[in-house]
Design a protein around this motif. Structure first.
Motif, PDB file in Angstrom:
ATOM      1  N   TYR A  33      36.520  41.280  36.087  1.00  0.00           N
ATOM      2  CA  TYR A  33      36.120  40.775  37.406  1.00  0.00           C
ATOM      3  C   TYR A  33      36.651  39.358  37.598  1.00  0.00           C
ATOM      4  O   TYR A  33      36.222  38.436  36.915  1.00  0.00           O
ATOM      5  CB  TYR A  33      34.593  40.817  37.535  1.00  0.00           C
ATOM      6  N   SER A  57      48.004  46.561  41.993  1.00  0.00           N
ATOM      7  CA  SER A  57      46.673  46.780  41.431  1.00  0.00           C
ATOM      8  C   SER A  57      46.770  47.326  40.014  1.00  0.00           C
ATOM      9  O   SER A  57      47.698  48.064  39.677  1.00  0.00           O
ATOM     10  CB  SER A  57      45.921  47.790  42.323  1.00  0.00           C
ATOM     11  N   VAL A 113      39.824  53.915  47.510  1.00  0.00           N
ATOM     12  CA  VAL A 113      40.307  54.984  46.619  1.00  0.00           C
ATOM     13  C   VAL A 113      39.809  56.352  47.095  1.00  0.00           C
ATOM     14  O   VAL A 113      40.587  57.295  47.285  1.00  0.00           O
ATOM     15  CB  VAL A 113      39.824  54.696  45.179  1.00  0.00           C
ATOM     16  N   TYR A 165      45.837  56.331  46.860  1.00  0.00           N
ATOM     17  CA  TYR A 165      45.864  54.863  46.999  1.00  0.00           C
ATOM     18  C   TYR A 165      46.645  54.261  45.831  1.00  0.00           C
ATOM     19  O   TYR A 165      47.578  53.482  46.014  1.00  0.00           O
ATOM     20  CB  TYR A 165      44.442  54.280  47.030  1.00  0.00           C
ATOM     21  N   GLN A 225      31.946  50.501  48.584  1.00  0.00           N
ATOM     22  CA  GLN A 225      32.372  51.382  47.486  1.00  0.00           C
ATOM     23  C   GLN A 225      32.369  50.606  46.170  1.00  0.00           C
ATOM     24  O   GLN A 225      32.220  51.152  45.108  1.00  0.00           O
ATOM     25  CB  GLN A 225      33.805  51.895  47.752  1.00  0.00           C
ATOM     26  N   ASN A 226      32.600  49.278  46.284  1.00  0.00           N
ATOM     27  CA  ASN A 226      32.771  48.473  45.064  1.00  0.00           C
ATOM     28  C   ASN A 226      31.419  47.935  44.562  1.00  0.00           C
ATOM     29  O   ASN A 226      30.478  47.731  45.321  1.00  0.00           O
ATOM     30  CB  ASN A 226      33.742  47.314  45.329  1.00  0.00           C
ATOM     31  N   LEU A 227      31.390  47.661  43.266  1.00  0.00           N
ATOM     32  CA  LEU A 227      30.147  47.296  42.593  1.00  0.00           C
ATOM     33  C   LEU A 227      29.499  46.025  43.130  1.00  0.00           C
ATOM     34  O   LEU A 227      28.324  46.020  43.512  1.00  0.00           O
ATOM     35  CB  LEU A 227      30.416  47.122  41.082  1.00  0.00           C
ATOM     36  N   ASP A 232      36.770  57.376  37.532  1.00  0.00           N
ATOM     37  CA  ASP A 232      36.570  56.061  36.894  1.00  0.00           C
ATOM     38  C   ASP A 232      37.206  56.032  35.512  1.00  0.00           C
ATOM     39  O   ASP A 232      37.057  56.985  34.737  1.00  0.00           O
ATOM     40  CB  ASP A 232      35.064  55.785  36.731  1.00  0.00           C
ATOM     41  N   CYS A 274      30.882  51.369  32.208  1.00  0.00           N
ATOM     42  CA  CYS A 274      32.314  51.051  32.274  1.00  0.00           C
ATOM     43  C   CYS A 274      32.578  49.548  32.237  1.00  0.00           C
ATOM     44  O   CYS A 274      31.743  48.756  32.682  1.00  0.00           O
ATOM     45  CB  CYS A 274      32.901  51.580  33.572  1.00  0.00           C
ATOM     46  N   ASN A 287      39.772  43.280  39.123  1.00  0.00           N
ATOM     47  CA  ASN A 287      38.724  43.499  40.135  1.00  0.00           C
ATOM     48  C   ASN A 287      38.333  42.214  40.857  1.00  0.00           C
ATOM     49  O   ASN A 287      37.564  41.416  40.322  1.00  0.00           O
ATOM     50  CB  ASN A 287      37.500  44.144  39.469  1.00  0.00           C
ATOM     51  N   ARG A 303      31.131  58.620  38.058  1.00  0.00           N
ATOM     52  CA  ARG A 303      31.906  58.761  39.304  1.00  0.00           C
ATOM     53  C   ARG A 303      33.292  59.304  38.944  1.00  0.00           C
ATOM     54  O   ARG A 303      33.948  58.767  38.041  1.00  0.00           O
ATOM     55  CB  ARG A 303      32.030  57.413  40.022  1.00  0.00           C
ATOM     56  N   ARG A 333      35.202  46.360  33.267  1.00  0.00           N
ATOM     57  CA  ARG A 333      36.254  45.928  34.177  1.00  0.00           C
ATOM     58  C   ARG A 333      36.481  44.430  34.005  1.00  0.00           C
ATOM     59  O   ARG A 333      35.659  43.739  33.393  1.00  0.00           O
ATOM     60  CB  ARG A 333      35.852  46.191  35.643  1.00  0.00           C
ATOM     61  N   LEU A 346      20.787  50.263  43.686  1.00  0.00           N
ATOM     62  CA  LEU A 346      22.152  50.462  43.166  1.00  0.00           C
ATOM     63  C   LEU A 346      22.157  51.663  42.226  1.00  0.00           C
ATOM     64  O   LEU A 346      21.260  51.805  41.377  1.00  0.00           O
ATOM     65  CB  LEU A 346      22.619  49.217  42.387  1.00  0.00           C
ATOM     66  N   SER A 347      23.129  52.538  42.403  1.00  0.00           N
ATOM     67  CA  SER A 347      23.322  53.626  41.417  1.00  0.00           C
ATOM     68  C   SER A 347      24.398  53.183  40.437  1.00  0.00           C
ATOM     69  O   SER A 347      25.502  52.796  40.849  1.00  0.00           O
ATOM     70  CB  SER A 347      23.812  54.903  42.130  1.00  0.00           C
ATOM     71  N   VAL A 348      24.052  53.221  39.168  1.00  0.00           N
ATOM     72  CA  VAL A 348      25.046  52.887  38.129  1.00  0.00           C
ATOM     73  C   VAL A 348      25.702  54.191  37.693  1.00  0.00           C
ATOM     74  O   VAL A 348      25.016  55.108  37.213  1.00  0.00           O
ATOM     75  CB  VAL A 348      24.373  52.195  36.926  1.00  0.00           C
ATOM     76  N   PHE A 349      27.009  54.262  37.911  1.00  0.00           N
ATOM     77  CA  PHE A 349      27.696  55.551  37.702  1.00  0.00           C
ATOM     78  C   PHE A 349      27.982  55.806  36.216  1.00  0.00           C
ATOM     79  O   PHE A 349      29.103  55.670  35.746  1.00  0.00           O
ATOM     80  CB  PHE A 349      28.997  55.601  38.502  1.00  0.00           C
TER      81      PHE A 349
END
Ligand code: WQD
Length: 339
Positions: free
Chosen positions: A234, A125, A87, A150, A199-201, A299, A230, A180, A296, A232, A216-219
């Protein structure tokens, strides 16, 4: 029966090749290896003991696409994964995305419409929905202005297919809108191979867990959700791969199917970022080093599928739990790093 899988060395593509071979299909892969490794063929073969036919070329080279279909005139179906999918990169390089994701789709459809009866599965997607007004998201939720080039290529791609099917009744197509995709084949012979910083979690989590990434940075944890992070949907990549085979079988066998359909492919369950982290800590039996940072750009707050249509019309339902998905991703990460 011979099936072409474009992008068949990629994450979802390789898992779909395995499921196609398990169902007895003969698979031909086209991949330019720009975002995958030729070693994935060994992983597929280790699982199924059947080495897929592989041709390495770029689908942007129209003459190669034409010559491929001349040489493989007995292709009964195409599952089209080959596309650029980052993305953030698409915002920086829109023309790369419009050229790669759309010209290749047109070249393949041109060949299929010249062939007469043919069957086409398109990798779309949930990004086409943007931030849906209603959750869970159904297939008739409005397609919103794309948040990225994208996402726009997926929207335009669906429209190209729909318009083509309208005037080519012998072309039957299904767009699968993934949520996801995560995890890896339980054998750990194939899995996600992100190039560079993920880029993905989930791949970022497993790379942090194995020590490849520091933290890990949690956005963002200030979203209007239960824990502020957020949400998602999965879905295990093997469940997703199976959905492609079932969708293809529907096109090949169900004469009543309309010649263009769209299906959401998710678990129907939303999980927050913190819930994914908790799941990883449980399956890996270790604490994950993470910190909360700012949101981010781009998102959406929450996205998870209403899977009623796929459940009832495809007879498909995701089976793996979030823990099983994370456990398979972790097993794969350990295998890759220790090999
Ligand atoms: C999931 C959540 C992040 C990384 C994208 C594409 C989509 C599809 C799947 C191709 C979000 C958070 C992530 C990190 C974090 N790709 N996150 N720290 O954005 O839902 O979907 O990938 O088809 O089209 O849009 O997936 O895994 O990037 O993010 O906190 O280091 O994890 O903010 O809430 P996303 P993701």
């Amino acid at each position: 029966m011979k099936i072409l899988v474009t992008g068949g060395l990629g994450f979802i593509g390789s898992h779909t090749v395995v499921e196609l071979q398990k169902k007895g299909y003969e698979v031909v892969i086209i991949d330019n290896c720009s975002n995958s490794s030729i070693k994935v063929i060994d992983g597929i073969t280790a699982i199924t003991s059947k080495k897929p036919v592989f041709e390495q070329f770029d689908l942007r080279e129209k003459d190669k696409v034409v010559s491929f279909f001349e040489r493989h005139h007995d292709i009964e179906g195409v599952i089209h994964f080959a596309a650029s999918k980052a993305v953030g990169e698409s915002v920086e390089k829109p023309l790369l995305y419009y050229e790669n994701n759309l010209s290749t789709l047109v070249y393949i459809l041109q060949q299929l419409t010249q062939k007469g009866a043919s069957n086409f599965i398109f990798s779309s997607s949930c990004t086409v929905y943007g931030q849906a007004d209603k959750l869970p998201i159904t297939e008739d939720a409005p397609v919103k202005a794309a948040e990225s080039p994208y996402g726009n290529t997926k929207q335009i791609g669906e429209e190209i297919i729909q318009d083509t099917c309208k005037v080519n009744p012998s072309l039957k197509a299904i767009s699968l809108r993934y949520f996801n995709p995560v995890g890896a084949h339980p054998s750990a012979e194939i899995g996600e191979l992100p190039i560079g910083v993920p880029q993905n979690l989930v791949p970022f989590i497993t790379q942090t867990g194995i020590g490849l990434r520091e933290q890990l940075s949690v956005f963002g944890d200030d979203y209007p959700t239960q824990d502020g992070t957020c949400i998602r949907d999965y879905i295990h990549v093997v469940d997703l791969a199976k959905a492609h085979v079932i969708a293809l079988q529907r096109l090949l066998e169900d004469k009543n199917a309309s010649n263009y359909e769209v299906f959401n492919v998710g678990t129907g369950k939303g999980s927050s970022v913190l819930e994914v982290i908790t799941s990883f800590e449980k399956v890996s039996d270790q604490k994950l080093n993470y910190k909360i940072v700012g949101r981010r750009e781009g998102d959406v707050i929450a996205a998870y599928a209403d899977t009623t249509k796929a459940n009832s019309q495809l007879g498909w339902k995701a089976e793996s739990t979030l823990d099983e998905s994370l456990s398979s991703a972790w097993k794969w990460e350990q295998k890759v790093r220790n090999s």
